[in-house]
Scaffold this motif. Structure first.
Motif, short mmCIF file in Angstrom:
data_model
loop_
_atom_site.label_atom_id
_atom_site.label_comp_id
_atom_site.label_asym_id
_atom_site.label_seq_id
_atom_site.Cartn_x
_atom_site.Cartn_y
_atom_site.Cartn_z
N TRP A 1 -40.14 62.23 79.37
CA TRP A 1 -39.95 61.18 80.37
C TRP A 1 -41.19 60.32 80.55
O TRP A 1 -41.14 59.11 80.34
N TRP A 2 -42.29 60.94 80.96
CA TRP A 2 -43.46 60.14 81.34
C TRP A 2 -44.15 59.50 80.14
O TRP A 2 -44.43 58.29 80.15
N ILE A 3 -44.44 60.27 79.11
CA ILE A 3 -45.13 59.69 77.94
C ILE A 3 -44.25 58.65 77.24
O ILE A 3 -44.73 57.56 76.91
N PRO A 4 -42.96 58.92 76.99
CA PRO A 4 -42.13 57.86 76.38
C PRO A 4 -41.99 56.62 77.26
O PRO A 4 -41.74 55.52 76.75
N ALA A 5 -42.13 56.78 78.58
CA ALA A 5 -42.01 55.61 79.46
C ALA A 5 -43.10 54.59 79.20
O ALA A 5 -42.93 53.40 79.50
N ASN B 1 -42.31 51.26 77.39
CA ASN B 1 -41.72 50.08 78.01
C ASN B 1 -42.58 48.84 77.85
O ASN B 1 -42.14 47.73 78.18
N VAL B 2 -43.80 49.03 77.35
CA VAL B 2 -44.67 47.88 77.13
C VAL B 2 -44.07 46.92 76.09
O VAL B 2 -44.40 45.72 76.09
N ASP C 1 -33.11 44.33 68.28
CA ASP C 1 -33.99 43.65 69.24
C ASP C 1 -34.43 44.65 70.30
O ASP C 1 -34.01 44.60 71.47
N PHE C 2 -35.31 45.56 69.90
CA PHE C 2 -35.71 46.62 70.81
C PHE C 2 -36.47 46.09 72.02
O PHE C 2 -36.37 46.65 73.11
N ASP C 3 -37.25 45.02 71.83
CA ASP C 3 -38.00 44.46 72.95
C ASP C 3 -37.05 43.87 73.99
O ASP C 3 -37.27 44.00 75.20
N TYR C 4 -35.99 43.22 73.54
CA TYR C 4 -35.01 42.63 74.44
C TYR C 4 -34.25 43.72 75.21
O TYR C 4 -34.03 43.62 76.42
N LEU D 1 -35.85 48.10 81.52
CA LEU D 1 -36.92 48.11 82.51
C LEU D 1 -36.47 47.42 83.80
O LEU D 1 -36.80 47.87 84.90
N PHE D 2 -35.73 46.33 83.65
CA PHE D 2 -35.20 45.66 84.84
C PHE D 2 -34.29 46.59 85.63
O PHE D 2 -34.36 46.66 86.87
#
Length: 328
Positions: free
Chosen positions: A53-57, A60-61, A290-293, A299-300
């Motif tokens: 959870w925390w490290i993969p979060a 989100n960058v 489109d992983f960033d999209y 994240l929203f």
């Protein structure tokens, strides 16, 4: 008599005594020696939380990058700021997914959330222990079914060739196909969620009901209170903290209406009715590369969920409840 008169009472002695000083906080080494068994038991779960959870979060960058997974990666991808978020709010598919998600969440909050409470009250009122255990087993069972099986069962019941349509046609009426009707899709997914999860959700409320002192019911019955008055003045106030807590958690999870249930039925009813945040992230982000999209959309959703749970917790404090957390 003089000695007895001059002698201060215990209450006066306690009032005149100096107040005790606060106990100094234990050193961290002392607390470690005291609590190491608890820390050892919690360590596997903490490693699981940190690892999954925390490290993969931190990934989100990529929502703020022009992410190139095969050439640059996170460290070498170019920052683009809030460009993806601007694209999201200009995307009609995203806006439709947001409207569908909020509509389904609001509908289920009104028509699904009270069902486990009512089911727990019903099972708690059954006097026969054998009948209660049998009923609990029956209503718990669907929770362990996969969504594939749940959708298949509803297809066999409410589909165009399902049991309901066959009965209607046998009696001279026109058949129905609710599994492919976009207008009734919100009713369909809510009924599926109730059938699958309401029984398991009632477990928490049954535990809260078991914690209520039976003497309160006996005293109320002696005073002439009927069943409904005992329900209103003893039962519901007794489980109100649990209701508020689960309501806060439900609001925090408002935008997460589920992926598998909607993914399985998307082709039958169309994306106009079934597109939610999770399916939007899959089809617009992961499936297209489109992983960033997709990360920006996810994240929203997470930020909005955090705001909702903080607001709901604040409202619980205003009502005098503890909520998910409270300041010490």
């Amino acid at each position: 008599m003089t000695a007895l008169t001059d002698k201060a009472s215990p209450v006066e002695q306690a009032g005149d005594a100096p107040k005790r000083k606060a106990k100094p906080k234990a050193h961290w080494r002392e607390r470690l020696r005291r609590d190491w068994p608890l820390l050892a038991m919690a360590a596997p779960m903490m490693l699981l939380v940190w690892g999954f959870w925390w490290i993969p979060a931190l990934g989100n960058v990529i929502a703020f990058q022009d992410y190139k997974p095969f050439t640059g990666g996170i460290l070498e991808s170019r920052l683009v700021g809030f460009t993806h978020f601007q694209m999201l709010f200009g995307d009609p598919e995203f806006l439709r997914a947001m409207v569908n998600t909020l509509s389904i969440t609001a509908f289920q909050l009104v028509f699904y959330f009270p069902v486990p409470i009512a089911l727990a009250l019903l099972m708690h009122s059954i006097a026969s222990e054998r009948l209660r255990s049998m009923l609990q087993s029956v209503v718990y069972l669907p929770y362990f079914f996969s969504w594939v099986l749940v959708v298949a069962i509803f297809q066999q019941m409410l589909g165009g060739a399902g049991l309901l349509s066959q009965v209607l046609r046998a009696n001279g009426f026109e058949g129905v196909d609710w599994m492919t009707d976009p207008d009734t899709f919100i009713l369909l997914v809510t009924s599926q969620a109730i059938w699958k999860e309401a029984g398991f959700g009632a477990i928490i409320f049954l535990a809260a009901l078991a914690a209520i002192d039976p003497n309160q019911y006996e005293a109320a019955a002696v005073d002439g209170a009927g069943r409904w008055r005992r329900l209103w003045h003893i039962t519901l106030p007794g489980i109100r903290p649990v209701i508020v807590l689960l309501l806060i958690l439900r609001l925090g999870d408002a935008l997460n209406v589920g992926f598998e249930q909607f993914f399985l039925q998307r082709s039958a009813v169309g994306s106009q009715a079934s597109e939610v945040f999770d399916t939007f992230v899959y089809y617009s982000g992961i499936r297209t590369g489109d992983f960033d999209y997709g990360a920006a959309a996810g994240l929203f959703k997470g930020v909005v969920g955090l705001v909702l749970i903080l607001a709901a917790n604040r409202f619980a404090h205003m009502l005098g409840e503890r909520g998910v957390y409270s300041k010490s």
